[in-house]
Design a protein around this motif. Structure first.
Motif, PDB file in Angstrom:
ATOM      1  N   LEU A   1      80.838  12.115  82.053  1.00  0.00           N
ATOM      2  CA  LEU A   1      81.575  11.083  82.791  1.00  0.00           C
ATOM      3  C   LEU A   1      80.819  10.635  84.032  1.00  0.00           C
ATOM      4  O   LEU A   1      80.794   9.448  84.354  1.00  0.00           O
ATOM      5  CB  LEU A   1      82.965  11.588  83.174  1.00  0.00           C
ATOM      6  CG  LEU A   1      83.912  11.928  82.020  1.00  0.00           C
ATOM      7  CD1 LEU A   1      85.247  12.405  82.564  1.00  0.00           C
ATOM      8  CD2 LEU A   1      84.081  10.755  81.086  1.00  0.00           C
ATOM      9  N   CYS A   2      80.187  11.568  84.718  1.00  0.00           N
ATOM     10  CA  CYS A   2      79.448  11.234  85.935  1.00  0.00           C
ATOM     11  C   CYS A   2      78.352  10.211  85.631  1.00  0.00           C
ATOM     12  O   CYS A   2      78.216   9.209  86.329  1.00  0.00           O
ATOM     13  CB  CYS A   2      78.862  12.501  86.559  1.00  0.00           C
ATOM     14  SG  CYS A   2      77.879  12.197  88.033  1.00  0.00           S
ATOM     15  N   ASP A   3      77.569  10.474  84.588  1.00  0.00           N
ATOM     16  CA  ASP A   3      76.480   9.552  84.240  1.00  0.00           C
ATOM     17  C   ASP A   3      77.015   8.173  83.872  1.00  0.00           C
ATOM     18  O   ASP A   3      76.442   7.154  84.262  1.00  0.00           O
ATOM     19  CB  ASP A   3      75.651  10.120  83.083  1.00  0.00           C
ATOM     20  CG  ASP A   3      74.885  11.373  83.488  1.00  0.00           C
ATOM     21  OD1 ASP A   3      74.596  11.544  84.698  1.00  0.00           O
ATOM     22  OD2 ASP A   3      74.578  12.181  82.601  1.00  0.00           O
ATOM     23  N   LEU A   4      78.109   8.139  83.125  1.00  0.00           N
ATOM     24  CA  LEU A   4      78.710   6.861  82.751  1.00  0.00           C
ATOM     25  C   LEU A   4      79.262   6.133  83.972  1.00  0.00           C
ATOM     26  O   LEU A   4      79.125   4.917  84.102  1.00  0.00           O
ATOM     27  CB  LEU A   4      79.820   7.078  81.722  1.00  0.00           C
ATOM     28  CG  LEU A   4      79.371   7.591  80.353  1.00  0.00           C
ATOM     29  CD1 LEU A   4      80.584   7.995  79.521  1.00  0.00           C
ATOM     30  CD2 LEU A   4      78.541   6.548  79.637  1.00  0.00           C
ATOM     31  N   ALA A   5      79.881   6.867  84.872  1.00  0.00           N
ATOM     32  CA  ALA A   5      80.475   6.261  86.067  1.00  0.00           C
ATOM     33  C   ALA A   5      79.412   5.705  87.011  1.00  0.00           C
ATOM     34  O   ALA A   5      79.639   4.695  87.680  1.00  0.00           O
ATOM     35  CB  ALA A   5      81.341   7.285  86.798  1.00  0.00           C
ATOM     36  N   LYS A   6      78.263   6.329  87.040  1.00  0.00           N
ATOM     37  CA  LYS A   6      77.193   5.852  87.933  1.00  0.00           C
ATOM     38  C   LYS A   6      76.653   4.485  87.516  1.00  0.00           C
ATOM     39  O   LYS A   6      75.940   3.851  88.282  1.00  0.00           O
ATOM     40  CB  LYS A   6      76.065   6.879  87.997  1.00  0.00           C
ATOM     41  CG  LYS A   6      76.429   8.090  88.820  1.00  0.00           C
ATOM     42  CD  LYS A   6      75.280   9.078  88.894  1.00  0.00           C
ATOM     43  CE  LYS A   6      75.632  10.263  89.769  1.00  0.00           C
ATOM     44  NZ  LYS A   6      74.531  11.230  89.847  1.00  0.00           N
ATOM     45  N   GLN A   7      77.012   4.025  86.326  1.00  0.00           N
ATOM     46  CA  GLN A   7      76.580   2.711  85.858  1.00  0.00           C
ATOM     47  C   GLN A   7      77.517   1.590  86.319  1.00  0.00           C
ATOM     48  O   GLN A   7      77.280   0.419  86.029  1.00  0.00           O
ATOM     49  CB  GLN A   7      76.479   2.715  84.329  1.00  0.00           C
ATOM     50  CG  GLN A   7      75.454   3.701  83.809  1.00  0.00           C
ATOM     51  CD  GLN A   7      75.494   3.835  82.305  1.00  0.00           C
ATOM     52  OE1 GLN A   7      75.915   2.922  81.597  1.00  0.00           O
ATOM     53  NE2 GLN A   7      75.061   4.967  81.806  1.00  0.00           N
ATOM     54  N   VAL A   8      78.576   1.968  87.023  1.00  0.00           N
ATOM     55  CA  VAL A   8      79.586   1.015  87.491  1.00  0.00           C
ATOM     56  C   VAL A   8      79.401   0.794  88.996  1.00  0.00           C
ATOM     57  O   VAL A   8      79.211   1.745  89.751  1.00  0.00           O
ATOM     58  CB  VAL A   8      81.005   1.564  87.197  1.00  0.00           C
ATOM     59  CG1 VAL A   8      82.079   0.645  87.760  1.00  0.00           C
ATOM     60  CG2 VAL A   8      81.185   1.771  85.695  1.00  0.00           C
TER      61      VAL A   8
END
Length: 132
Positions: free
Chosen positions: A27-34
């Motif tokens: 989730l952290c990696d995905l969230a950093k794309q926002v």
């Protein structure tokens, strides 16, 4: 006498970034794309789209295509964005009086990122009893 100063947009942004960095992988990696943006209040267009009249009622908003709906054919005009609204957050923080600012910002941030991950408000409410 020195009076305390209200947290700035940069302070709110730093708390939101710390929240994202504390998310578990992946989730952290995905969230950093926002993108994370902090404004004083939601724009009138945002409020109208949400059917909200009082800008103090909206503390955050996810603007984008949830991961569960994304397609390789999507051509976004702008990056997915989590909006945090400083004045509404401050108002709620003061009104509640029972949580830290960091806790409230974390809650709003996680709630908005849950929409990015494809969760509905009902899905979020099933695991997050914050408002009770």
């Amino acid at each position: 006498m020195h009076s305390p100063t209200a947290p700035t947009a940069d302070d709110i942004h730093a708390l939101a970034i710390a929240t994202v960095e504390a998310l578990p992988d992946p989730l952290c990696d995905l969230a950093k794309q926002v993108a994370i943006r902090v404004d004083e209040f939601a724009s009138q267009d945002m409020l109208t789209d949400m059917g909200i009249e009082d800008p103090f009622e909206l503390t955050g908003l996810y603007d984008g295509i949830p991961l569960t709906e994304k397609s390789s054919f999507d051509q976004p005009m702008q990056p997915d964005t989590v909006w945090l609204f400083r004045r509404a957050i401050m108002d709620e923080w003061i009104a509640r009086g029972d949580v830290t600012l960091a806790e409230l910002v974390a809650h709003v941030t996680v709630h908005e990122f849950a929409h990015h991950f494809g969760w509905s408000d009902d899905d979020i409410a099933a695991v997050d009893r914050w408002w009770e």
